[in-house]
Design an enzyme around this catalytic site. Structure first.
Site, mmCIF file in Angstrom:
data_model
loop_
_atom_site.group_PDB
_atom_site.id
_atom_site.type_symbol
_atom_site.label_atom_id
_atom_site.label_comp_id
_atom_site.label_asym_id
_atom_site.label_seq_id
_atom_site.Cartn_x
_atom_site.Cartn_y
_atom_site.Cartn_z
ATOM 1 N N LYS A 15 0.833 -1.217 0.000
ATOM 2 C CA LYS A 15 0.000 0.000 0.000
ATOM 3 C C LYS A 15 0.860 1.257 0.000
ATOM 4 O O LYS A 15 0.556 2.226 -0.688
ATOM 5 C CB LYS A 15 -0.926 0.015 1.242
ATOM 6 C CG LYS A 15 -1.942 -1.119 1.251
ATOM 7 C CD LYS A 15 -2.775 -1.123 2.515
ATOM 8 C CE LYS A 15 -1.966 -1.423 3.762
ATOM 9 N NZ LYS A 15 -1.449 -2.810 3.832
ATOM 10 N N GLY A 39 2.940 -0.746 8.812
ATOM 11 C CA GLY A 39 4.302 -0.429 8.374
ATOM 12 C C GLY A 39 4.255 -0.316 6.863
ATOM 13 O O GLY A 39 4.117 -1.317 6.179
#
Ligand code: GDP
Ligand code: IMO
Ligand code: MG
Length: 422
Positions: A15, A39
């Site tokens: 992402k 993260g």
């Protein structure tokens, strides 16, 4: 077009990279749920940067970065993250933090660890206190970022909450911890964050009314959603489209497009069912090639084949328009690539994805083998230069899940992205 970008698997789909690639055309990028359990890896000037709570749009100086009210915030961690970003040369003047974002307090992290180490509830969490912080929201006793700005009221509120937690800790045989040091540090962090603290719902509403382009950055992945994921092996927020609205205060009318991110294979960190998991040497090889080690905790990620039954479920529950398929390059050398196309339960074939862990534990995946491309994709820039086997692989997935694959990731850098426009 205001766009939501969210994960379609168990998180770590890429992402951060995808959002960094897409964010160039946006005025605002906002995180709407989760916390520093996330993260998100982005390459900035050739350097690897892992973001936990800061939105992945911070690398564009004109982009307003918003941490909205659905995000749980550990203020000491956020201060560190801002300092690290400033050390990279980013000013972060355009950062807005919701006054209504719930706080992750020291008890939350303690409780997360106590549960993880007990036999009651081993989920394999990130041990960051995410679940207990959201529990306090639902339990109507949470403290918020805005509370940090009123020192004496904050001291009173946290002291009352400490009574509640100390009883709980005593029941588990843990002594009460001295809070004074933590309270002081939280208040100092509050002062550091003060210039950024604001009513982000109003800010986002105004941005929308002014027709600014907004990018919504999801954390975790759809199969970790508290309501629609593989319960109880989930995180404690709505990682799916629903989280956008409760987490920002914008309505569904403010969303024009949903981009779902999936790897070309699958990974999972922590406990819980994973039907297409590869526990053998081949799985270890994929883990090494894909460098599948947690960006937040460093844990080795479990790896497996792409599960189209699960992917179709995630596409449907989010209303995905376009898919960003990442890490195709990790499969470069394979002669044959498998995808799960159905599940078998007690000798019967099922097309549906049963979310709850007990049901999912009982399924055996049925695979379809597709030909690999056996060449390196990392330097390809245009869709027309893709090998035919990549095209057929993409067509197969699109037809199966009912959404278009619009972007392909062929490496971790921003430029290693191929956009398919035809
Ligand atoms: P996130 O949590 O969804 O942002 O994903 P993570 O950052 O935790 O993990 C994704 C990892 O894959 C990171 O190390 C990225 O740099 C890397 N990555 C992202 N896209 C690609 C890609 O297309 N190819 C390769 N080889 N690596 C990628
Ligand atoms: P990003 O945004 C992958 C997993 C944990 C655990 C479960 C619950 O980088 O994709 P939690 O600490 O949230 O209570 O843990 O969820 N998990 C993630 N897995 N990527 C993440 O974030 C994750 N955030 C939480 O490993 O299984
Ligand atoms: Mg990640």
């Amino acid at each position: 077009m205001n766009t939501v970008v969210l994960g379609l698997q168990w998180g770590d789909e890429g992402k951060g990279k995808a959002i960094d690639y897409l964010a160039g055309g946006f005025d605002v990028v906002t995180r709407f749920q989760g916390g520093h359990n996330a993260g998100h890896t982005v390459y900035y000037r050739g350097q690897k940067v892992v973001l936990h709570v800061l939105p992945s749009g911070i690398f564009y100086p004109d982009c307003l970065a918003v941490i909205a009210s659905g995000v749980v915030v550990q203020p000491l961690q956020l201060v560190d993250e801002i300092r690290n970003a400033r050390a990279l040369g980013l000013t972060l003047q355009n950062l807005a933090l919701s006054e209504n974002a719930p706080l992750i307090l020291p008890f939350h992290q303690q409780l997360d660890v106590i549960f993880e180490d007990s036999r009651y509830q081993r989920i394999g969490t990130t041990r960051r206190g995410i679940g207990p912080a959201y529990e306090d929201v639902v339990g109507r006793r949470a403290l918020f970022v805005g509370d940090l700005l009123h020192a004496s009221a904050f001291r009173g509120k946290i002291a009352r909450l400490a009574e509640y937690y100390n009883r709980l800790f005593a029941a588990y045989g843990h002594p009460a911890e001295d809070l004074e040091y933590a309270v002081q540090r939280y208040l100092e962090a509050g002062e550091f964050l003060r210039p950024h603290v604001t009513d982000t719902t109003r800010l986002l509403q105004e941005s929308w009314q002014e027709k600014k382009k907004i990018l919504f950055e999801g954390a975790q992945g759809s199969l970790l959603d508290i309501n629609l994921g593989t319960y109880p092996f989930v995180t404690s927020s709505n990682t799916t489209i629903a989280g956008v609205f409760s987490g920002t205060g914008l309505s569904p009318k403010a969303v024009d497009r949903v981009v779902g991110i999936s790897k070309a294979y699958a990974t999972r960190v922590g406990e819980g069912p994973f039907p297409s998991e590869l526990k053998d040497d081949f799985g270890a090889l994929l883990r090494a090639r894909g460098n599948e080690f947690g960006a937040t905790t460093g844990r080795p990620r479990r790896v497996g084949w792409l599960d189209l039954v699960a992917l179709k479920h995630a596409v449907q529950i989010n209303g995905v328009d376009d898919i960003f398929l990442t890490k195709l390059d990790v499969l470069d050398d394979l002669a044959e690539i498998r995808v799960a196309t159905a599940y078998e339960v007690d000798g019967e074939r099922r097309a549906a994805f049963p979310c709850h862990a007990e049901a999912l534990d009982r399924v055996t995946p049925v695979y379809q083998a597709l030909p690999g491309w056996q060449c390196s994709l990392g330097a390809i820039e245009r869709a027309q230069d893709l090998p035919r086997a990549v095209r057929s692989y993409i067509d197969f997935i699109e037809t199966f899940v009912g959404a278009r694959i619009r972007y392909l990731g062929v490496g971790g850098e921003r430029r290693q992205t191929i956009e398919i426009t035809d």
